[in-house]
Design an enzyme around this catalytic site. Structure first.
Site, PDB file in Angstrom:
ATOM      1  N   CYS A 566      18.993  35.106  76.234  1.00 40.32           N
ATOM      2  CA  CYS A 566      19.574  33.770  76.342  1.00 40.32           C
ATOM      3  C   CYS A 566      18.743  32.699  75.614  1.00 40.32           C
ATOM      4  O   CYS A 566      18.732  32.666  74.397  1.00 40.32           O
ATOM      5  CB  CYS A 566      19.757  33.448  77.825  1.00 40.32           C
ATOM      6  SG  CYS A 566      21.099  32.324  78.118  1.00 40.32           S
ATOM      7  N   HIS A 664      21.918  38.267  81.343  1.00 35.45           N
ATOM      8  CA  HIS A 664      20.809  38.463  82.255  1.00 35.45           C
ATOM      9  C   HIS A 664      21.363  39.241  83.446  1.00 35.45           C
ATOM     10  O   HIS A 664      22.426  39.819  83.346  1.00 35.45           O
ATOM     11  CB  HIS A 664      20.154  37.131  82.613  1.00 35.45           C
ATOM     12  CG  HIS A 664      21.081  36.115  83.191  1.00 35.45           C
ATOM     13  ND1 HIS A 664      21.666  35.132  82.430  1.00 35.45           N
ATOM     14  CD2 HIS A 664      21.525  35.949  84.443  1.00 35.45           C
ATOM     15  CE1 HIS A 664      22.411  34.389  83.206  1.00 35.45           C
ATOM     16  NE2 HIS A 664      22.358  34.861  84.430  1.00 35.45           N
TER      17      HIS A 664
HETATM   18  N1  GLN Z   1      19.529  26.431  77.758  1.00 35.48           N
HETATM   19  C1  GLN Z   1      20.251  27.413  77.010  1.00 35.48           C
HETATM   20  C2  GLN Z   1      21.752  27.221  77.107  1.00 35.48           C
HETATM   21  O1  GLN Z   1      22.237  26.643  78.026  1.00 35.48           O
HETATM   22  C3  GLN Z   1      19.853  28.810  77.443  1.00 35.48           C
HETATM   23  C4  GLN Z   1      20.229  29.092  78.846  1.00 35.48           C
HETATM   24  C5  GLN Z   1      19.643  30.373  79.358  1.00 35.48           C
HETATM   25  O2  GLN Z   1      18.588  30.833  78.960  1.00 35.48           O
HETATM   26  N2  GLN Z   1      20.304  30.912  80.331  1.00 35.48           N
HETATM   27  O3  GLN Z   1      22.477  27.653  76.260  1.00 35.48           O
END
Ligand code: GLN
Length: 714
Positions: A566, A664
């Site tokens: 992510c 995740h």
């Molecule tokens: N902040 C990033 C987004 O919202 C990554 C989010 C995350 O790592 N879950 O796209």
């Protein structure tokens, strides 16, 4: 009362009668919802008739703090209205106001869900909003914590006279206070309490300049006394400070110093609670009581007789000789407090109940942020039972914590008691919707007075012969990059999956963490992990990583195995645009990410060349990622979910040894095939000829299948 509101109230009365008498439901929300539909300004109208009110919000402790503050306020003032049962949305508050109208209440004390503050505050215009803390919780509903902060700040802006009483030990709360003009009343614990820090905590970065905060001491989570070494932003001076905090055999005792005037006023408080979180809750309730016009002299009396709502922290003694302690924990921080409690009481039997209903959040990856490993130091832990709609996930979590005792999948508390020897105590920890059925079962067992099912000794844990050690020139080196910043969705589970699956096969491995500010050395790294993070944390890491760009590039070009989740995945590309702000990427992958206005959230299943079984996981991101022409997605055939951008059907990237993905869950424990792909790849790159021995993956596969069923709606 204006006629519209009067009609709305009558309609609400009818709705209450219908829901409680005919449908036998609680009636905490429906009447308010009906009334609000007919008179949208009902809260303003009825709330305006109150002399004063306080609203309590925050991630943990709302119901307890509200109940206690309400008792203390009621002791002094009599007529009081409160949504005690925990119906904390706008409709719950409206229901409470409708129900108490005409009863002469002149003080209100309300629990309010964080996201509903923006609707409730402008209407009610309370004297004070008490903000307890902000922790990761139900991220699939709240998005990232930044969003919750924005909502609360907006609520305060729309109710400018409302004072903000906030936990100043929590930088996430203090940063809201710094953004608004409302009068601030900071409270906190003004001395170290000698607690063991949680492994994972929410953002410990400066709200002003995003540099990592320095802590003189931490109580738990991100709560403590902090200062930014870069810009000097620090914990505000406390208006209410807990000092002389001591744990006696009866519970915590402390003094709350009211430092608002020239001379400090001290209130001594004695509790029956042994968790430090209760020091915060009790202090916040006292502050709420004082700001709500109550009297400190009424407080201790109210606290002495206070019973936490609906079975929380209660001990049930059954005729079978068993005793059962029931506790609620909805997020890692709350769960860690309960884990401490089990340790403090030398627990021998534990039952963990995990649901993933709407009110719990559909994403269960947070269980990997709990410090469950700390139960390892229990001298005589005999069995851990797991229940709830996602008990398989909890079973995998417990398995990787290697607690050395059997794990039993159970259908409820009575079922769990089968494994508990007579006369013993069972510690139950359940999340939000898993908790009421636990309490109901315990109440039923208490009434029944019969001995539950006969005792079945738990199965002895499968010991198996220790694997013969695999000879490697040097252990596999797993490098976990910035776990102090990128750790949003249980990324520690990925490390556990990699390292345990090596050690269960006798493959020597070692895990090195590289924290923010530490020198990065990837020369002999074999597997690298970069986890997920909120926008703010990503920004901090991006600055850190720029100086390390060449090292990461050389590692990837050399075919190194790297798992990027992510936020970490986005950072490997050219950039992540969030609004007008550009988070510079490492340019290691030819991908570009732009944040959309909505978040892509939900269970996902993809088919990927990396392993035979579909890969399952949970996604929650604002970023939309587009792959350059030369890049291949990790999975092409989307079974479910939106993946990279919700448009081209691709999810993640597979680039030589790099697996980048939005999934995740965490991804590895439930998809052992992906873990083994990374391990194999790392061994091959080193020229080691090792065949990965098969492992007993029955629990992992059960959890995988549950996730698969949810993702595909089958
Ligand atoms: N902040 C990033 C987004 O919202 C990554 C989010 C995350 O790592 N879950 O796209």
């Amino acid at each position: 009362m204006n006629p519209r509101v009067r009609i709305a109230c009558l309609a609400a009365d009818a709705a209450r009668w219908g829901t409680t008498r005919l449908l036998h439901r609680g009636g905490g929300n429906a009447p308010g919802a009906v009334a609000l539909r007919l008179a949208p300004n009902l809260i303003g109208e009825l709330g305006g008739a109150l002399e004063r009110s306080v609203v309590i919000t925050g991630t943990n402790g709302k119901t307890t703090t509200t109940g206690l503050a309400a008792d203390a306020l009621a002791a002094g003032t009599g007529g009081m209205v409160c949504n005690r049962a925990g119906n904390n949305m706008e409709s719950g508050i409206a229901s409470a106001l409708v129900e108490s109208r005409g009863a002469g209440a002149h003080v209100g004390c309300f629990e309010c869900d964080e996201l509903y503050t923006v609707r409730v505050l402008p209407a009610l215009r309370p004297r004070a909003l008490v903000l307890l803390n902000l922790f990761r919780d139900q991220l699939d509903r709240y998005g990232e914590i930044d969003h919750t902060q924005d909502v609360i700040a907006e609520a305060l802006r729309r109710s400018p006279q409302t004072a903000l009483a906030y936990n100043a030990d929590d930088p996430l709360c203090a940063s809201i206070a710094a953004r608004v003009d409302n009068p601030g009343v900071p409270f906190g614990i003004d001395e170290p309490t000698g607690q063991e820090a949680d492994r994972i905590s929410d953002s410990r970065f400066c709200a002003k300049c995003n540099a990592p905060l320095d802590y003189a001491y931490v109580h738990y989570g991100q709560l403590g006394k902090y200062r930014c070494p870069a810009c000097g932003w620090e914990r505000p001076e406390l208006a209410f400070a807990a000092v002389n905090v001591t744990l006696t055999c009866g519970g915590y005792e402390f003094d709350v110093e009211d430092r608002r005037g020239e001379n400090y006023v001290r209130h001594h408080v004695t509790t029956r609670y042994s968790g430090l979180y209760m020091v915060y809750n009790v202090m916040a309730a006292l502050v709420a009581c004082l700001l709500g016009g109550g009297d400190a002299d009424d407080f201790q009396g109210a606290l002495d007789v206070y019973e936490p709502a609906s079975g929380r922290g209660k001990t049930y003694r059954l005729d079978s000789g068993h005793s059962v302690v029931s506790n609620l924990a909805k997020n890692p921080t709350g769960f860690n407090r309960m884990v401490q409690q089990v340790r403090a009481e030398d627990g021998r039997y534990v039952a963990l109940f995990l649901n993933d209903n709407d009110a719990d959040g559909h994403d269960v990856s947070w269980i990997w942020d709990i410090d469950l490993e700390r139960l390892r130091d229990l001298a005589d832990l005999r069995c851990v039972c797991v229940g709830g709609t996602r008990r398989e996930d909890m079973a995998v979590r417990v398995k990787y914590a290697e607690l050395g005792c059997p794990i039993e999948l159970v259908d409820g508390v009575e079922d769990a008691l089968r494994f508990v020897a007579a006369g013993e105590r069972l510690h139950v920890i359940a999340n939000y919707t898993a908790f009421p059925p636990v309490v109901a079962e315990l109440e039923r067992l208490c009434k029944l007075g019969t001995v539950p099912n006969s005792h079945t000794p738990p199965a002895t844990p499968p010991k198996g012969a220790a694997p013969s050690p695999v000879a490697l020139e040097r252990p596999l080196r797993i490098v976990h990059l910035y776990p102090d910043a990128l750790n949003l969705y249980g990324d520690g589970g990925n490390i556990a999956s990699l390292s345990k699956r090596c050690s269960w096969r006798g493959i020597p491995c070692r895990v090195d963490q590289v924290l923010m500010g530490q020198e990065l050395d990837l020369t002999d790294a074999d597997i690298v992990l970069l986890g997920g993070g909120a926008d703010r944390d990503q920004l901090a890491v991006c600055r850190e990583l720029q100086a390390q760009r060449e090292k990461v590039e050389a590692y990837v070009e050399g075919g190194g195995a790297l798992l990027a989740i992510c936020g970490g995945y986005q950072l490997l590309g050219h950039y992540y645009m969030m609004g007008g702000e550009r988070v510079e990427g490492l340019h290691v992958l030819d991908i570009e990410t732009t944040a959309g206005t909505t978040r892509l959230i939900g269970n996902v299943a993809i088919e990927s060349p990396v392993c035979d079984t579909p890969i399952v996981g949970f996604e929650n991101h604002a970023g939309r990622t587009v792959l350059g022409a030369g890049e291949k997605p990790l999975g092409r055939a989307m079974i479910h979910g939106t993946g990279n951008n919700g448009e081209d059907g691709g999810e993640g990237v597979l680039h030589d040894g790099v697996v980048g993905t939005y999934l995740h869950g965490p991804i590895l424990p439930k998809n052992p095939g992906v873990t083994d792909w990374l391990i194999e790849r790392a061994l091959r790159r080193r020229g080691e000829k090792v065949d990965l021995a098969p492992l007993d993956d029955s629990l992992e596969l059960l959890a995988h299948d549950v996730a698969m069923r949810i993702a595909t709606g089958r």
